[in-house]
Motif scaffolding. Structure first.
Motif, short mmCIF file in Angstrom:
data_model
loop_
_atom_site.label_atom_id
_atom_site.label_comp_id
_atom_site.label_asym_id
_atom_site.label_seq_id
_atom_site.Cartn_x
_atom_site.Cartn_y
_atom_site.Cartn_z
N SER A 66 16.48 7.19 2.99
CA SER A 66 17.07 7.06 1.66
C SER A 66 16.21 7.84 0.67
CB SER A 66 17.09 5.59 1.19
OG SER A 66 17.88 4.79 2.01
N TYR A 67 16.83 8.25 -0.43
CA TYR A 67 16.08 8.83 -1.52
C TYR A 67 15.74 7.72 -2.50
CZ TYR A 67 17.61 13.41 0.13
OH TYR A 67 17.84 14.51 0.89
N PRO A 77 0.88 2.02 -10.97
CA PRO A 77 0.83 3.33 -10.31
C PRO A 77 2.17 3.78 -9.74
CG PRO A 77 -1.02 1.97 -9.62
CD PRO A 77 -0.12 1.10 -10.43
N PHE A 78 2.95 2.84 -9.20
CA PHE A 78 4.25 3.19 -8.64
C PHE A 78 5.26 2.11 -9.00
CE2 PHE A 78 1.14 5.03 -5.70
CZ PHE A 78 1.47 6.37 -5.83
N HIS A 79 6.28 2.48 -9.74
CA HIS A 79 7.37 1.56 -10.08
C HIS A 79 8.66 2.16 -9.52
CE1 HIS A 79 10.21 -0.91 -12.27
NE2 HIS A 79 10.77 0.20 -12.72
N SER A 80 9.31 1.44 -8.62
CA SER A 80 10.57 1.92 -8.05
C SER A 80 11.69 1.77 -9.08
CB SER A 80 10.94 1.13 -6.79
OG SER A 80 12.22 1.52 -6.35
N VAL A 81 12.31 2.89 -9.39
CA VAL A 81 13.49 2.87 -10.24
C VAL A 81 14.69 2.45 -9.41
CG1 VAL A 81 14.99 4.31 -11.69
CG2 VAL A 81 12.50 4.60 -11.79
N GLY A 82 14.68 2.84 -8.13
CA GLY A 82 15.75 2.46 -7.21
C GLY A 82 16.13 3.60 -6.29
N LEU A 83 17.14 3.35 -5.49
CA LEU A 83 17.65 4.33 -4.54
C LEU A 83 18.78 5.12 -5.17
CD1 LEU A 83 17.85 2.05 -1.38
CD2 LEU A 83 15.98 3.57 -2.05
N GLU A 114 15.38 3.95 5.31
CA GLU A 114 16.64 3.42 4.78
C GLU A 114 16.40 2.07 4.10
OE1 GLU A 114 21.14 2.60 6.37
OE2 GLU A 114 19.82 3.96 7.46
N GLY A 115 16.88 1.94 2.89
CA GLY A 115 16.69 0.71 2.13
C GLY A 115 15.51 0.77 1.19
N GLY A 116 14.65 1.79 1.30
CA GLY A 116 13.55 1.98 0.37
C GLY A 116 12.25 1.34 0.80
N SER A 117 11.23 1.57 -0.01
CA SER A 117 9.87 1.09 0.24
C SER A 117 9.31 0.43 -1.00
CB SER A 117 8.96 2.26 0.62
OG SER A 117 9.41 2.90 1.78
N THR A 118 8.24 -0.33 -0.84
CA THR A 118 7.58 -0.95 -1.99
C THR A 118 6.63 0.02 -2.69
OG1 THR A 118 5.88 -1.89 -0.57
CG2 THR A 118 7.76 -3.30 -1.10
N THR A 119 6.13 1.01 -1.96
CA THR A 119 5.35 2.11 -2.51
C THR A 119 5.78 3.38 -1.76
OG1 THR A 119 3.52 1.81 -0.95
CG2 THR A 119 3.33 0.69 -3.08
N PRO A 120 5.61 4.54 -2.38
CA PRO A 120 6.04 5.77 -1.70
C PRO A 120 5.32 5.97 -0.37
CG PRO A 120 5.54 6.19 -4.01
CD PRO A 120 5.08 4.80 -3.72
N SER A 121 6.09 6.36 0.63
CA SER A 121 5.50 6.63 1.95
C SER A 121 5.45 8.11 2.25
CB SER A 121 6.28 5.88 3.04
OG SER A 121 7.60 6.35 3.12
N THR A 122 6.00 8.94 1.34
CA THR A 122 5.95 10.39 1.49
C THR A 122 5.62 11.00 0.14
OG1 THR A 122 8.30 10.73 0.95
CG2 THR A 122 7.75 10.36 3.28
N ASP A 123 5.22 12.26 0.15
CA ASP A 123 5.04 12.98 -1.10
C ASP A 123 6.41 13.22 -1.72
OD1 ASP A 123 2.27 13.17 -0.84
OD2 ASP A 123 2.39 15.08 0.24
#
Length: 131
Positions: A66-67, A77-83, A114-123
């Protein structure tokens, strides 16, 4: 087909309303950027705490991925806006009104499980600096 058209119209109205609200703020900012065919326009107001990302040229994500859009830096440091999921024309939009943009330094899109992460797992595949 009528249902899809009504859904598209509702999405367009919500985006127009969000743009209008953000752009009416005294500190409204608009930035653009991109990588290859992927491009984005970000409208935001730190005072209002709102940010809107409009993306185009968004390819289909890899299988099982997922994006995910992130506000980065600042107090959190990282706030998920969403997918985000692109439409048939490769366009996607997402709004965040949590106030996290008030201290963020960047906004970016990553490829996540798929479904997202709690913190980024890729650049980030695309990242823009917020003024």
């Amino acid at each position: 087909m009528l249902y899809r058209s009504q859904e598209d119209l509702s999405d367009a109205r919500a985006q127009a309303a969000a743009m209008s609200e953000i752009l009416s703020a005294r500190d409204a900012k608009v930035i653009t950027g991109g990588v290859g065919d992927l491009s984005g326009t970000v409208l935001y107001s730190r005072e209002r705490g709102d940010v809107l990302l409009l993306a185009s040229g968004v390819p289909a994500p890899p299988e099982g991925k997922s994006y995910q859009v992130w506000l980065m830096g600042g107090d959190t440091p990282f706030h998920s806006v969403g997918l985000i999921t692109a439409d048939a024309q490769g366009r996607a939009a997402i709004i965040d009104a949590t106030g996290e943009v008030a201290t963020a330094t960047n906004i970016g899109i990553t490829v996540e499980p798929e479904g997202g992460s709690t913190t980024p797992s890729t650049d980030p595949i695309m990242e823009m600096e917020l003024d």
